[in-house]
Design an enzyme around this catalytic site. Structure first.
Site, PDB file in Angstrom:
ATOM      1  N   CYS A 165     -10.592  -1.282   4.962  1.00 41.40           N
ATOM      2  CA  CYS A 165     -10.590  -1.997   3.683  1.00 41.40           C
ATOM      3  C   CYS A 165      -9.986  -3.380   3.863  1.00 41.40           C
ATOM      4  O   CYS A 165     -10.568  -4.231   4.509  1.00 41.40           O
ATOM      5  CB  CYS A 165      -9.865  -1.173   2.631  1.00 41.40           C
ATOM      6  SG  CYS A 165     -10.217  -1.701   0.949  1.00 41.40           S
TER       7      CYS A 165
ATOM      8  N   HIS B 276     -12.192   4.543   2.702  1.00 42.14           N
ATOM      9  CA  HIS B 276     -10.868   5.003   3.131  1.00 42.14           C
ATOM     10  C   HIS B 276     -10.913   6.436   3.664  1.00 42.14           C
ATOM     11  O   HIS B 276     -10.638   7.377   2.910  1.00 42.14           O
ATOM     12  CB  HIS B 276      -9.899   4.964   1.948  1.00 42.14           C
ATOM     13  CG  HIS B 276      -9.568   3.593   1.485  1.00 42.14           C
ATOM     14  ND1 HIS B 276      -8.576   2.835   2.046  1.00 42.14           N
ATOM     15  CD2 HIS B 276     -10.107   2.821   0.508  1.00 42.14           C
ATOM     16  CE1 HIS B 276      -8.493   1.663   1.426  1.00 42.14           C
ATOM     17  NE2 HIS B 276      -9.427   1.630   0.494  1.00 42.14           N
TER      18      HIS B 276
ATOM     19  N   GLU C 243      -8.692   7.794   5.276  1.00 42.24           N
ATOM     20  CA  GLU C 243      -7.325   8.336   5.166  1.00 42.24           C
ATOM     21  C   GLU C 243      -7.060   8.930   3.785  1.00 42.24           C
ATOM     22  O   GLU C 243      -6.014   9.531   3.566  1.00 42.24           O
ATOM     23  CB  GLU C 243      -6.302   7.248   5.537  1.00 42.24           C
ATOM     24  CG  GLU C 243      -6.011   6.204   4.479  1.00 42.24           C
ATOM     25  CD  GLU C 243      -7.051   5.087   4.390  1.00 42.24           C
ATOM     26  OE1 GLU C 243      -8.159   5.233   4.959  1.00 42.24           O
ATOM     27  OE2 GLU C 243      -6.759   4.070   3.728  1.00 42.24           O
TER      28      GLU C 243
END
Lengths: 1015, 299
Positions: free
Chosen positions: B109, B256, B258
């Site tokens: 990002c 993302h 994560e």
């Protein structure tokens, strides 16, 4: 205005001193979505479809300093413009033929976060210290001069904070402001008569009542001196409605209609008078707070901190607590919606950070109440008000930019539309945080240093606390522009990073946090923060030590400025250096303002060594007179509406209700918020395979991997309390609590582990009828919280929400009061995330069950609001919440959900049963694959209108697999909770009713529901 | 200046690689990124960019480097601009050396926005050495075609022919359950724009396009907006989600991973069959692949 002096830069020989202009814009041939978006908004605002109108947006940077040609080139090309998509030019680009220019810059003193970053980048990149001002230039083609004026005033700029010019603006030098002389002034008060006191209060923006002014006069008469200006200001801040909630803490004399069962219920602190009226000795303490304290006494053992701190805290597990706070930021948002909402979010986040010895924010919430944009042509607005579309667009942008930048997901919210919010929109910002349980309580100690962290102090935000305690008038923007601010989220993020490091710098056994107490600078600025922290100890403050944005502030301005992103910490002297090291590493400015603890526990204010103010903490915190307030209530009579309008067909009514803005999809808002950052989101705000279903509440896993969750939701039932509809604020409170609990239950939360918060937004309570409504809503909060066993842990009220203006046509003075509004926000524990569920319809063949009793009325429903005249008078009473059945339904539904027997659950609220089922079907479908349902409305009620559109409390629709249906029905019957099978899901993609009265394609339902706010 | 070392790892062997996570004012996805590396078997070390500039040698000791998401310096001027400018000025040569010794780099990002401006992506052509100074910028992450910030989960497609070590095995792992192959995006400036059509062709041909939006590619011309497609929510050229350098070790992407380490983060996990929620999530698969790649270099 001038910045603090910095050493003169080494100037290259070819450098030119002055203001240099740079522009950055999309390179020819490259897409320009920013300009396209502005063009779209411009066409919408002007209400025209002009393919020739286009707006070309150019970012402008004005840089004051000595720069050589090479340095200017580096700034334009390497620093400011993207290497591929943008062009950066030095100077002013040519104005295209036929274009008109609007250029917008922040007014001097208004926060310009981008400018600060550019200053840093230029200093690092080429070693030059410069000053920067940013702005936007809009080249508008295809519009006439009048249209350009309209766009400038209503779309591109807000004169409260921005300077607009109609040509490129490059000043010869940046403006320099005027400093104050720093003479200590006394304000003659002791010899003033009552009328003069009232005038002084208004003219000096103190907004204190006559009784309060008299108390001040008496105090200084006894002291034998006049108050100094800073003392008077401190009293005004501390005694403001915003800071002290004096109306809700007052004694109230309530007179209502005879024989009213609500008033006759036994509640603490209430004395019945012989004439049938009643006196309540402290409204807040005896209702909202009493419910919590009684519940704790009765065994609710999971609250950790209630009402005392900046937020309320409940237990998550044996190590952690969850804190929650919801604030209003109504007045600033009325005159500058973007900055108002952003700083509202920022302030509430600081409340959570400043809880106990520091919490980490993990979620934000937002609820807006605005006028219906479709109801107002741009020319129809009351003077001094902004168009509701602009208000909503800008408040959303404000919350978005602050929350997203802070890295806090905005996970829950609502928008409610009513034209009475036209001049006074409501903005509720909430924040949820995580705090170690052993850090829930902090207390400054005598000898601790008073340390300010974060943003610098400026003139912005002077008088926010007193402004927010006044009613809005049409010239508010002129009078209170200085109360409005633009936030800088990154500064607050840096402060958060530093505080968490200081908090966790040492384990508890080695001394714990580097500070003993902390609070945020909110309303009233340092005056409130230091005044509160030192209430028992006293404090000595050296105001010249506060870092300033620019020179020239008076000591009073320093003391009461509400400049953003500041926290105050009480730090033991031995920990100062460790804290300073952390702050330096995190890039956070730290200032030592003095110490806590003075001889007589006084507040002593000094400026460059001279005493400028000395106040007794007792006067500040206990001296405010609390007169008994008069409250009256008459059973409202719903306005007569002409009978006999034919009722719409049920299908048309359903489609119309789904398209009413309060019910319609809010995806346009939700998608602009990062609701996933921090990676904790288990149930998102939009659910289902198309990720468009309106979740009842959001669920987070605060400790990833733990399997333990929290649910966050809200309840808002304004029409139920609206006297114009025959409503009763008492019932509104019950309905809002019930709705909030339903929302939490529907995602898997345990109602026995759910806490709630109250936010009242009320018109002026000097009017006994409004005070009467406030008493009733508080009674509802007490009775509701007790019945549902949901303690209030925090809350906030906002009064005087009304707009006063002079009607330009008639010259008459008009007042628009907001409807009585109570937002109930809920936080519930989800014991096992494996049992969290969503509201999207899952699978054909599953049964739909309706839990709860369908009311015998359509009063207060969206159906009534939309099709009121077609209602028979007998259908107009507002529904009542049953305080036995409501909690029983919540417990029973929760138990079957937590037993894993329910595939989806949705609460029946706005729009009634059909809207509820429609939302489940929309949520369970995608554009390509739809689920359908066949329902038997008569199973809900013999009257199809009531079955379809009644609202009322305590109802749920559950989707249950066939093999679990008997078990669920059995368990609910055992609990004494009404529950009937009302239909079955199928693969048809159509919602049909057995009687044949209704047949509507789910894609059409989705279209109606998705379109209205798809901005 | 002292550096801040936060080891969120628990019981990893001393041989576990250390992931250096570079944070800046406004970085806000560092905690979940640290969790991802920890769960994947790495130690983590979160370091402020000021501390790293003061002590660039920390990069020499890193076995994985993460540049997390957020709004570094508020994304003032443009997303990632100020961190990128600081990396180019102070840390480029150290970062280039780390890549040269095979250190996997993850730029997510805001990190991706930084990496393309700092000269870290897409990097030199196949077989070319990393230049001593950052080369001409070849990719930009520009304003979303819709003109505003978008948060949503999107279906993504792992390119089987990609050289990317982060997405290795991803396509095969989820071939039988495409509904699991989604990632969350949350950005205002994520539209991939290339300097020229040649850049896109080269990246495609060299297997440097690791992930694409949606299941059907939509060809496009650089600089022109593609028709907005729900599966390509920002209008990226060639539906590009993420690209890697020619070695496959430096990986940048807008979504993302994560945020997708647990199955109950999937946007409609409550309706996925149990069988679709087995084993590691796509996010976890990526971090484990990279930790494995880091280990191979260490041994």
């Amino acid at each position: 205005m001038s910045l603090s002096t910095t050493p003169a830069p080494a100037t290259p020989p070819t450098a030119v001193e002055g203001v240099h202009r740079f522009e950055v814009f999309a390179r020819t041939g490259h897409a320009d979505p920013v300009s396209a978006a502005v063009t779209r908004d411009a066409l919408q605002l002007l209400g025209i479809k002009a393919p020739l109108l286009s707006v070309h947006a150019k970012h402008v940077y004005l840089v004051q300093g000595a720069l050589s040609a090479g340095q200017r080139g580096w700034i334009a090309e390497a620093l400011l413009a993207d290497a591929i998509t943008e062009q950066g030019v030095v100077g002013t680009s040519a104005i295209p033929g036929g274009a008109r220019v609007v250029e917008v810059h922040p007014l001097p003193g208004v926060m310009d976060p981008v400018a600060l970053s550019v200053e840093l980048a230029i200093r690092e990149g080429i070693g030059q210290r410069v000053r920067v001002m940013t702005g936007w230039r809009y080249d508008i083609t295809g519009a006439d001069a009048e249209q350009v004026q309209t766009l400038a005033g209503k779309l591109l700029a807000n004169p409260v904070i921005q300077r607009v010019s109609f040509e490129p603006y490059t000043p010869g030098a940046f403006p320099v402001g005027q400093g104050h002389d720093q003479v200590v002034r006394s304000v003659p008060v002791t010899k003033l008569g009552d009328e003069e006191l009232v005038r002084l209060s208004r003219d000096a923006h103190l907004f204190l009542s006559l009784e309060e002014m008299r108390a001040i006069r008496g105090h200084y008469q006894a002291l034998g001196r006049e108050p100094r200006d800073i003392e008077l200001e401190t009293l005004a801040q501390t005694w403001s409605e915003h800071c002290v909630h004096k109306t809700l803490k007052s004694a109230v004399h309530y007179a209502g209609p005879p024989g009213d069962a609500v008033a006759r219920r036994t509640r603490p602190g209430t004395t019945a008078k012989p004439d049938g009226s009643a006196v309540i000795d402290n409204l807040l303490k005896r209702t909202v707070a009493a419910a919590t304290h009684e519940l704790i006494a009765e065994g609710v053992d999971w609250t950790l901190s209630v009402f005392k701190d900046n937020s309320g805290v409940i237990a998550l597990d044996e190590n952690l607590g969850v804190c929650i706070k919801v604030e209003t930021h109504n007045r600033p948002s009325a005159i500058e919606p973007y900055g108002g909402a952003a700083t509202g979010a920022g302030g509430c986040i600081r409340d959570v950070i400043g809880t106990g010895l520091g919490a980490r924010p993990i979620a934000n919430t937002d609820v807006f109440c605005v006028a219906d944009p479709s109801g107002f042509a741009p020319g129809d607005l009351p003077p001094g008000t902004l168009h509701p579309r602009r208000v909503l667009t800008q408040v959303v942008a404000g919350v978005r930019d602050y929350g997203n930048r802070m890295g806090i997901p905005t996970v829950s919210g609502a928008v409610s539309f009513d034209d009475r919010y036209i001049g006074n929109p409501l903005v509720f910002c909430g924040c949820v945080g995580l705090i170690p349980r052993h850090l829930v309580h902090g207390q400054a100690r005598a000898g601790d240093r008073i340390i300010a962290l974060g943003g610098r102090t400026g003139r912005d935000g002077v008088h926010g606390a007193t402004f927010s305690s006044a009613q809005l008038e049409q010239n508010a923007a002129d009078e209170f522009g200085h109360a409005v601010q633009i936030g800088n989220a990154i500064t607050e993020k840096q402060v958060l990073d530093a505080i968490l490091r200081a908090r966790d710098a040492r384990p508890a056994h080695a001394g714990g946090p580097l500070y003993t107490g902390m609070t945020d600078c909110g309303a009233g600025g340092f005056s409130s923060a230091i005044g509160e922290m030192g209430a028992k100890l006293g404090a000595e403050v050296h105001l010249e030590n506060a870092p300033l944005k620019y020179a020239g502030l008076s000591y009073t301005e320093i003391w009461i400025s509400e400049a953003q992103e500041r926290m105050v910490l009480a730090v033991p002297p031995r920990d100062i250096e460790a804290l300073r090291a952390i702050c330096e590493q995190e890039g956070v400015e730290m200032a030592d303002l003095g110490h806590f603890g003075t001889e007589k526990a006084e507040l002593v204010l000094k400026f460059h060594g001279s005493e400028v103010g000395r106040l007794s903490m007792h006067l500040l915190h206990e001296g405010i007179p609390m007169p008994t307030r008069e409250a009256r209530w008459a059973a409202p009579v719903a306005k007569a509406t002409p009978a006999g309008t034919p009722a719409p067909h049920v299908k048309d009514a359903l489609l119309a209700l789904l398209a009413t803005p309060t019910i319609a999809s809010k995806h346009w808002i939700i998608r602009q918020y990062d609701h996933e950052v921090q990676g904790m989101g288990v149930i998102k705000p939009l659910v289902g395979p198309g990720m468009r279903g309106p979740s009842d509440a959001s669920v987070l896993e605060p400790v990833p991997g733990s399997g333990l969750g929290i649910a966050i939701g809200c309840g808002l039932q304004t029409p139920i309390g609206d006297p114009a509809l025959g409503g009763d604020p008492y019932q509104m409170a019950l309905a809002a609590i019930d709705e909030c609990v339903r929302n939490l239950v529907c995602v898997g939360a345990d109602p026995a582990r759910s806490a709630i918060l109250d936010n009242f937004s009320w018109p002026s309570c000097n009017k006994p009828e409004n005070m009467g409504a406030l008493v009733r809503v508080c009674w509802g909060c007490y009775d509701g919280a007790k019945a549902y066993r949901t303690p209030f842990v925090s809350g906030k009220d906002s009064l005087n929400n009304q707009l006063q203006y002079t009607d330009p046509a008639t010259g008459a003075v008009r007042v628009i009061e907001v409807p009585f509004t109570l937002l109930v926000t809920g936080l519930g524990i989800v014991h096992d995330l494996a049992h969290a569920i969503t509201m999207d319809a899952k699978a054909p063949g599953n049964s739909l069950l309706l839990v709860g009793q369908t009311p015998e009325t359509l009063g207060g429903t969206h159906y009534q609001l939309k099709f009121g005249p077609s209602l028979a008078p007998g259908m107009r009473a507002i529904p009542q919440t049953d305080l036995a059945r409501g909690p029983a339904c919540a417990r029973a539904v929760s138990s079957v959900i937590r037993a894993g027997l329910v595939r989806s659950a949705h609460d029946v609220s706005d729009g009634g049963l059909l809207c509820c089922i429609a939302e489940m079907l929309i949520a369970g479908s995608t554009a390509g694959a739809s689920i359908g349902a066949r329902v038997d409305l008569t199973a809900a009620h013999r009257d199809p209108l009531l079955a379809a559109f009644a609202e009322g409390s305590s109802r749920y629709v559950l989707e249950v697999a066939p093999q679990h249906e008997a078990e669920v029905l059995g368990k609910l019957a055992e609990a004494g909770v009404p529950c009937v099978r009302i239909g079955q899901l199928d693969a048809s993609g159509v919602l049909t009713d057995l009687s044949g009265v209704l047949s509507v394609v789910v894609n059409d339902l989705a279209g109606a529901w998705l379109a209205p706010l798809d901005w | 200046m002292t550096t801040r070392t936060t080891d969120t790892g628990s019981a990893h062997a001393p041989t576990a690689p250390t992931a250096l996570i570079i944070r800046a004012p406004g970085t806000n996805c560092d905690v979940e990124l640290a969790r991802a590396f920890t769960l994947a078997g790495a130690h983590t070390n979160l370091v402020h960019i000021d501390a790293l500039i003061a002590e660039p040698g920390l990069i020499d000791r890193a076995e994985i480097i993460g540049i997390p998401g957020g709004f570094s310096y508020g994304d003032d001027i443009a997303s990632g601009r100020i961190v990128a400018s600081r990396l180019r000025q102070h840390l480029y040569s150290k970062l280039r050396q780390a890549v040269g010794r095979g250190c996997p780099v993850f730029a997510v990002c805001n990190g991706f926005q930084i990496a393309v401006q700092a000269g870290l992506l897409p990097g030199p052509g196949v077989g070319q050495p990393w230049p001593a100074e950052p080369g001409e910028q070849e990719l930009s992450l520009s304003h979303n075609a819709g003109g505003r910030f978008v948060d949503r989960w999107v279906p993504v497609r792992a390119e089987g022919a990609s050289v990317c070590v982060w997405t290795k095995g991803l396509a095969e792992a989820f071939a039988d359950r495409p509904e699991a192959m989604m990632l969350p995006i949350a950005h205002g400036e994520g539209r991939v724009v290339a300097r020229s059509p040649g850049v896109l062709q080269r990246l495609s041909a060299s297997g440097q396009v690791a992930l694409r939006y949606g299941r059907t590619p939509v060809p496009s011309v650089p600089g022109q907006l593609v028709a907005l497609h729900p599966d390509n929510p920002n209008g990226s050229s060639d539906d590009i989600v993420g690209v890697c350098d020619a070695s496959g070790r430096v990986f940048g992407l807008m979504p993302h991973p994560e945020r997708y380490l647990d199955w109950n983060r999937h946007p409609f996990w409550t309706r996925l069959p149990e069988g679709a929620r087995r084993g590691d999530t796509p996010g976890m698969v990526m971090f484990k692949s990279a930790v494995r790649a880091a280990r191979e270099v260490m041994v």
